[in-house]
Design an enzyme around this catalytic site. Structure first.
Site, PDB file in Angstrom:
ATOM      1  N   GLN A  36       3.841  25.165  24.042  1.00 42.43           N
ATOM      2  CA  GLN A  36       4.108  26.601  24.017  1.00 42.43           C
ATOM      3  C   GLN A  36       4.672  27.053  22.673  1.00 42.43           C
ATOM      4  O   GLN A  36       5.123  28.179  22.535  1.00 42.43           O
ATOM      5  CB  GLN A  36       5.006  27.022  25.188  1.00 42.43           C
ATOM      6  CG  GLN A  36       6.405  26.482  25.132  1.00 42.43           C
ATOM      7  CD  GLN A  36       7.140  26.699  26.450  1.00 42.43           C
ATOM      8  OE1 GLN A  36       6.740  26.196  27.490  1.00 42.43           O
ATOM      9  NE2 GLN A  36       8.217  27.471  26.410  1.00 42.43           N
ATOM     10  N   HIS A  94      21.359  29.621  32.234  1.00 41.32           N
ATOM     11  CA  HIS A  94      20.838  28.456  32.973  1.00 41.32           C
ATOM     12  C   HIS A  94      21.749  28.125  34.161  1.00 41.32           C
ATOM     13  O   HIS A  94      21.273  27.834  35.255  1.00 41.32           O
ATOM     14  CB  HIS A  94      20.789  27.220  32.062  1.00 41.32           C
ATOM     15  CG  HIS A  94      19.870  27.337  30.897  1.00 41.32           C
ATOM     16  ND1 HIS A  94      20.338  27.395  29.602  1.00 41.32           N
ATOM     17  CD2 HIS A  94      18.522  27.385  30.800  1.00 41.32           C
ATOM     18  CE1 HIS A  94      19.313  27.463  28.769  1.00 41.32           C
ATOM     19  NE2 HIS A  94      18.198  27.464  29.461  1.00 41.32           N
ATOM     20  N   GLN A 126       7.191  36.019  31.584  1.00 41.87           N
ATOM     21  CA  GLN A 126       6.977  34.660  32.084  1.00 41.87           C
ATOM     22  C   GLN A 126       7.105  34.632  33.610  1.00 41.87           C
ATOM     23  O   GLN A 126       6.259  34.077  34.309  1.00 41.87           O
ATOM     24  CB  GLN A 126       8.013  33.741  31.452  1.00 41.87           C
ATOM     25  CG  GLN A 126       8.153  32.377  32.095  1.00 41.87           C
ATOM     26  CD  GLN A 126       9.133  31.511  31.328  1.00 41.87           C
ATOM     27  OE1 GLN A 126       8.809  31.066  30.240  1.00 41.87           O
ATOM     28  NE2 GLN A 126      10.313  31.280  31.858  1.00 41.87           N
ATOM     29  N   ARG A 175      18.560  30.256  21.693  1.00 41.15           N
ATOM     30  CA  ARG A 175      18.254  30.586  20.296  1.00 41.15           C
ATOM     31  C   ARG A 175      19.338  31.446  19.631  1.00 41.15           C
ATOM     32  O   ARG A 175      19.278  31.668  18.418  1.00 41.15           O
ATOM     33  CB  ARG A 175      16.904  31.292  20.193  1.00 41.15           C
ATOM     34  CG  ARG A 175      15.722  30.356  20.451  1.00 41.15           C
ATOM     35  CD  ARG A 175      14.404  31.045  20.152  1.00 41.15           C
ATOM     36  NE  ARG A 175      13.273  30.130  20.091  1.00 41.15           N
ATOM     37  CZ  ARG A 175      12.397  29.976  21.086  1.00 41.15           C
ATOM     38  NH1 ARG A 175      12.521  30.656  22.201  1.00 41.15           N
ATOM     39  NH2 ARG A 175      11.379  29.133  20.946  1.00 41.15           N
ATOM     40  N   GLU A 200      15.112  36.576  34.740  1.00 44.61           N
ATOM     41  CA  GLU A 200      14.424  37.814  34.361  1.00 44.61           C
ATOM     42  C   GLU A 200      14.504  38.067  32.858  1.00 44.61           C
ATOM     43  O   GLU A 200      13.839  38.948  32.341  1.00 44.61           O
ATOM     44  CB  GLU A 200      15.015  39.004  35.132  1.00 44.61           C
ATOM     45  CG  GLU A 200      14.626  38.981  36.595  1.00 44.61           C
ATOM     46  CD  GLU A 200      15.211  40.132  37.394  1.00 44.61           C
ATOM     47  OE1 GLU A 200      16.069  40.876  36.848  1.00 44.61           O
ATOM     48  OE2 GLU A 200      14.824  40.279  38.562  1.00 44.61           O
ATOM     49  N   MET A 214      14.312  24.430  29.088  1.00 46.40           N
ATOM     50  CA  MET A 214      14.125  23.669  27.846  1.00 46.40           C
ATOM     51  C   MET A 214      15.474  23.140  27.349  1.00 46.40           C
ATOM     52  O   MET A 214      15.595  22.706  26.206  1.00 46.40           O
ATOM     53  CB  MET A 214      13.468  24.544  26.783  1.00 46.40           C
ATOM     54  CG  MET A 214      12.072  25.020  27.216  1.00 46.40           C
ATOM     55  SD  MET A 214      10.966  25.370  25.848  1.00 46.40           S
ATOM     56  CE  MET A 214      11.834  26.695  25.028  1.00 46.40           C
TER      57      MET A 214
HETATM   58  P1  AMP Z   1      14.756  28.265  28.681  1.00 43.52           P
HETATM   59  O1  AMP Z   1      15.530  26.993  28.689  1.00 43.52           O
HETATM   60  O2  AMP Z   1      15.154  29.218  27.607  1.00 43.52           O
HETATM   61  O3  AMP Z   1      13.263  28.024  28.744  1.00 43.52           O
HETATM   62  O4  AMP Z   1      15.127  29.005  30.035  1.00 43.52           O
HETATM   63  C1  AMP Z   1      15.054  28.359  31.272  1.00 43.52           C
HETATM   64  C2  AMP Z   1      15.204  29.380  32.360  1.00 43.52           C
HETATM   65  O5  AMP Z   1      16.450  30.042  32.207  1.00 43.52           O
HETATM   66  C3  AMP Z   1      14.115  30.463  32.327  1.00 43.52           C
HETATM   67  O6  AMP Z   1      13.729  30.801  33.657  1.00 43.52           O
HETATM   68  C4  AMP Z   1      14.819  31.605  31.654  1.00 43.52           C
HETATM   69  O7  AMP Z   1      14.299  32.870  32.003  1.00 43.52           O
HETATM   70  C5  AMP Z   1      16.217  31.437  32.186  1.00 43.52           C
HETATM   71  N1  AMP Z   1      17.176  32.102  31.318  1.00 43.52           N
HETATM   72  C6  AMP Z   1      17.344  31.928  29.980  1.00 43.52           C
HETATM   73  N2  AMP Z   1      18.284  32.766  29.510  1.00 43.52           N
HETATM   74  C7  AMP Z   1      18.722  33.499  30.566  1.00 43.52           C
HETATM   75  C8  AMP Z   1      19.682  34.540  30.735  1.00 43.52           C
HETATM   76  N3  AMP Z   1      20.394  35.005  29.715  1.00 43.52           N
HETATM   77  N4  AMP Z   1      19.854  35.054  31.961  1.00 43.52           N
HETATM   78  C9  AMP Z   1      19.144  34.592  33.008  1.00 43.52           C
HETATM   79  N5  AMP Z   1      18.219  33.619  32.923  1.00 43.52           N
HETATM   80  C10 AMP Z   1      18.009  33.068  31.725  1.00 43.52           C
END
Ligand code: AMP
Length: 285
Positions: A61, A37, A153, A187, A148, A30
């Site tokens: 979502q 990321h 998810q 966030r 993870e 996102m």
């Molecule tokens: P998001 O943009 O928050 O929807 O996250 C995109 C992807 O990055 C998802 O697969 C998340 O699980 C992963 N992600 C977000 N934060 C972390 C983190 N701190 N460590 C590892 N993966 C992450």
């Protein structure tokens, strides 16, 4: 790096690359990138010939009272970071291009979607599974990489991919943390300095329970209580949404931790709702 917003155009390119025998990988996001990321992108770059990243704040979502409008965005910065990471294609569709007129189909993994975050966010995983299925169909990747950090998810997407015979391997990667243990999240920018100082205790509480479990405490209720007490003491401005210990396969509640299990939490802190998790295992395993 190509920046593409039309799903049809992306699908044509992705299909050609896959048919040409290339190993392709998708990292769905996102946006508002942080090291979490970037770590997924680095893994993708290492394991695939072509790395795709999707950047889509999926309205389906978010519940009406949630933070869809406030969700942090920064396309230019994200595009620069993706380019530097060696991403070959950044997919940035609009809501209307993704959800075409009359869109009516949803993907639901009902039981797993009811657990943990599903209790306070009942529509969340329906939105997530549906958009990920759409993104995988558009990008037909050989690999799709998830963090993870969002363990529920990840498990739901793995279930979906298996059940639907999707031609994509779903890869989970470890949580990337700040130096003090806070799981990185877009966030986290919502936190004030004082809240940020308390937020590190989310991980500290998880570690305390993990340690207790490794030293012989198998009673899930006692471990959960230990985490809640830690949060009560060290996160005075927080409100626990849940602290649960569940099975790593189906997310059912675990009462006795006699094999590896997932300890997962969600805590409201200021404007943010923060999630984190850790695996715990008894000493004898
Ligand atoms: P998001 O943009 O928050 O929807 O996250 C995109 C992807 O990055 C998802 O697969 C998340 O699980 C992963 N992600 C977000 N934060 C972390 C983190 N701190 N460590 C590892 N993966 C992450």
């Amino acid at each position: 790096m190509r920046i593409i917003s039309d799903p049809k155009q992306f699908q044509r390119i992705a299909w050609e690359e896959r048919c040409a025998g290339k190993c392709t990988a998708l990292v769905p996001t996102m946006g508002f990138f942080h090291e979490g990321h970037m770590e997924l992108m680095r893994w993708g770059k290492e394991h695939a010939d072509e790395l795709y990243v999707s950047l889509f704040v999926n309205p389906k979502q978010f519940a009406p009272h949630e933070d869809f409008d406030a969700y942090p965005r920064g396309l230019e910065r994200d595009a620069d970071m993706a380019r530097d990471a060696g991403v070959s294609l950044l997919f940035t569709p609009s809501k209307d291009l993704m959800y075409r007129e009359g869109h009516a189909t949803a993907v639901v993994v009902p039981e797993m979607a009811k657990a943990l975050c599903g209790k306070s966010r009942p529509h969340f995983f329906r939105g997530v599974a549906t958009v990920v299925a759409m993104l995988l169909n558009v990008s037909v990747p050989r690999l799709a990489v998830f963090g993870e950090k969002d363990r529920q998810q990840l498990l739901i997407i793995q279930r979906m991919a298996k059940d639907l015979h999707l031609p994509t391997e779903i890869v989970g990667r470890p949580i990337v943390r700040e130096a003090d243990g806070l799981a990185m999240s877009s966030r986290n920018v919502y936190l004030s300095a004082d809240e940020r100082a308390q937020a590190k205790e989310i991980h500290a509480g998880l570690q305390k329970a993990r340690q207790a479990c490794a030293e012989g405490e198998e009673d899930a209720a006692r471990l959960i209580e230990m985490v809640k007490e830690h949060y009560g003491e060290h996160i005075p401005d927080g409100a626990v949404d849940y602290v649960e210990i569940v099975d790593l396969g189906d997310l059912d509640a675990v009462h006795v931790v006699n094999k590896q299990a997932l300890l997962a939490v969600a805590v409201h802190l200021g404007r943010a709702r923060l999630i984190d998790n850790i695996t715990i295992a008894p000493a004898k395993e």
